[in-house]
Enzyme design. Sequence first.
Site, PDB file in Angstrom:
ATOM      1  N   GLY A  68      -4.673  22.093 -51.933  1.00 22.34           N
ATOM      2  CA  GLY A  68      -4.774  23.450 -52.466  1.00 22.34           C
ATOM      3  C   GLY A  68      -3.917  24.508 -51.805  1.00 22.34           C
ATOM      4  O   GLY A  68      -3.492  25.456 -52.448  1.00 22.34           O
ATOM      5  N   GLU A  80      -5.969  27.943 -45.631  1.00 18.93           N
ATOM      6  CA  GLU A  80      -6.817  27.368 -46.672  1.00 18.93           C
ATOM      7  C   GLU A  80      -6.603  28.144 -47.961  1.00 18.93           C
ATOM      8  O   GLU A  80      -6.303  29.340 -47.941  1.00 18.93           O
ATOM      9  CB  GLU A  80      -8.279  27.436 -46.176  1.00 18.93           C
ATOM     10  CG  GLU A  80      -9.341  26.931 -47.099  1.00 18.93           C
ATOM     11  CD  GLU A  80      -9.242  25.456 -47.493  1.00 18.93           C
ATOM     12  OE1 GLU A  80      -8.178  25.054 -47.989  1.00 18.93           O
ATOM     13  OE2 GLU A  80     -10.239  24.734 -47.342  1.00 18.93           O
ATOM     14  N   ASP A  81      -6.734  27.468 -49.090  1.00 22.51           N
ATOM     15  CA  ASP A  81      -6.569  28.155 -50.372  1.00 22.51           C
ATOM     16  C   ASP A  81      -7.765  29.044 -50.680  1.00 22.51           C
ATOM     17  O   ASP A  81      -7.620  30.188 -51.089  1.00 22.51           O
ATOM     18  CB  ASP A  81      -6.312  27.146 -51.508  1.00 22.51           C
ATOM     19  CG  ASP A  81      -7.353  26.027 -51.563  1.00 22.51           C
ATOM     20  OD1 ASP A  81      -8.235  25.975 -50.676  1.00 22.51           O
ATOM     21  OD2 ASP A  81      -7.275  25.202 -52.481  1.00 22.51           O
ATOM     22  N   ASP A 128     -15.086  28.678 -50.140  1.00 18.85           N
ATOM     23  CA  ASP A 128     -16.136  28.709 -51.163  1.00 18.85           C
ATOM     24  C   ASP A 128     -17.491  28.571 -50.475  1.00 18.85           C
ATOM     25  O   ASP A 128     -18.033  29.555 -49.982  1.00 18.85           O
ATOM     26  CB  ASP A 128     -15.843  27.576 -52.162  1.00 18.85           C
ATOM     27  CG  ASP A 128     -16.753  27.577 -53.369  1.00 18.85           C
ATOM     28  OD1 ASP A 128     -17.335  28.626 -53.672  1.00 18.85           O
ATOM     29  OD2 ASP A 128     -16.884  26.521 -54.016  1.00 18.85           O
ATOM     30  N   LYS A 155     -15.079  33.531 -51.563  1.00 22.71           N
ATOM     31  CA  LYS A 155     -16.188  33.843 -52.480  1.00 22.71           C
ATOM     32  C   LYS A 155     -17.439  34.052 -51.626  1.00 22.71           C
ATOM     33  O   LYS A 155     -18.203  33.100 -51.416  1.00 22.71           O
ATOM     34  CB  LYS A 155     -16.437  32.671 -53.427  1.00 22.71           C
ATOM     35  CG  LYS A 155     -15.316  32.298 -54.372  1.00 22.71           C
ATOM     36  CD  LYS A 155     -15.755  31.065 -55.178  1.00 22.71           C
ATOM     37  CE  LYS A 155     -14.682  30.567 -56.106  1.00 22.71           C
ATOM     38  NZ  LYS A 155     -15.072  29.298 -56.769  1.00 22.71           N
ATOM     39  N   ASP A 175      -6.563  23.889 -58.356  1.00 22.30           N
ATOM     40  CA  ASP A 175      -6.597  23.048 -59.549  1.00 22.30           C
ATOM     41  C   ASP A 175      -7.974  22.960 -60.190  1.00 22.30           C
ATOM     42  O   ASP A 175      -8.994  23.229 -59.550  1.00 22.30           O
ATOM     43  CB  ASP A 175      -6.168  21.625 -59.190  1.00 22.30           C
ATOM     44  CG  ASP A 175      -7.253  20.889 -58.407  1.00 22.30           C
ATOM     45  OD1 ASP A 175      -7.697  21.433 -57.381  1.00 22.30           O
ATOM     46  OD2 ASP A 175      -7.673  19.802 -58.847  1.00 22.30           O
ATOM     47  N   ARG A 178      -2.285  23.715 -60.808  1.00 23.08           N
ATOM     48  CA  ARG A 178      -1.743  24.100 -59.494  1.00 23.08           C
ATOM     49  C   ARG A 178      -0.419  24.830 -59.604  1.00 23.08           C
ATOM     50  O   ARG A 178      -0.064  25.639 -58.751  1.00 23.08           O
ATOM     51  CB  ARG A 178      -1.526  22.867 -58.611  1.00 23.08           C
ATOM     52  CG  ARG A 178      -2.796  22.143 -58.219  1.00 23.08           C
ATOM     53  CD  ARG A 178      -2.497  21.161 -57.088  1.00 23.08           C
ATOM     54  NE  ARG A 178      -3.547  20.160 -56.901  1.00 23.08           N
ATOM     55  CZ  ARG A 178      -4.644  20.346 -56.180  1.00 23.08           C
ATOM     56  NH1 ARG A 178      -4.880  21.516 -55.599  1.00 23.08           N
ATOM     57  NH2 ARG A 178      -5.529  19.379 -56.043  1.00 23.08           N
TER      58      ARG A 178
END
Length: 177
Positions: A46, A100-101, A104, A132, A160, A166
């Site tokens: 990611g 990090e993408d 979560d 988030k 993705d 992506r």
Amino acid sequence: MIRLHDKEFVPYISKEKIQKRVTELAKQIDEDHKDKKPLFIGILNGSFMFAADIFRAITIHAEISFIKLASYVGTTSGSSVITAIGLTEKLENKHVVILEDILDSGRTLSSFLPVIEMQKPASIKIATLLTKPTALRYDIRANYVGFTIPDKFVVGYGLDYNGLGRNLPDIHMLADQ
Ligand code: IMP
Ligand code: MG
């Protein structure tokens, strides 16, 4: 509107906004790591676009390496975290910046951080493009955050949905969620 597999996604964060924010984050990281030659660790898959753009915008001397782990299947959190592959660098006394993408639930990083800490780096910082906060279930805090978003599924700029999306330059959000 973009369709990936069975779901539709609507534009959410433009590539211009992303690039502006990435430049700001890189500047902060630069200032915090003057004379420290940090080692960036990008978490695949990611983070590859975010990592490339952040690293290009960094002006201090720095290294980068990538590791692979995964915790996601589809749009809901998977049940197991796969261990880190590709961490060959010695981290002792290094200044580590994890890229990090998206943060979560925090499960991925909470399972990966102890692996890093074990090697006694001089410092560990976390940079994430997205977070988030309402989905966070583990005690993980990022030091550098691109955008804080609601608990909705997003794709694009490296992220993705079951392998697709992506390559979208903008970030898109799942419609009707
Ligand atoms: P966590 O372990 O629950 O924090 O999840 C982190 C990983 O799940 C991220 O590195 C992503 O690969 C994936 N993920 C979480 N939310 C999303 C999303 O909205 N879109 C795509 N991937 C996501
Ligand atoms: Mg990821």
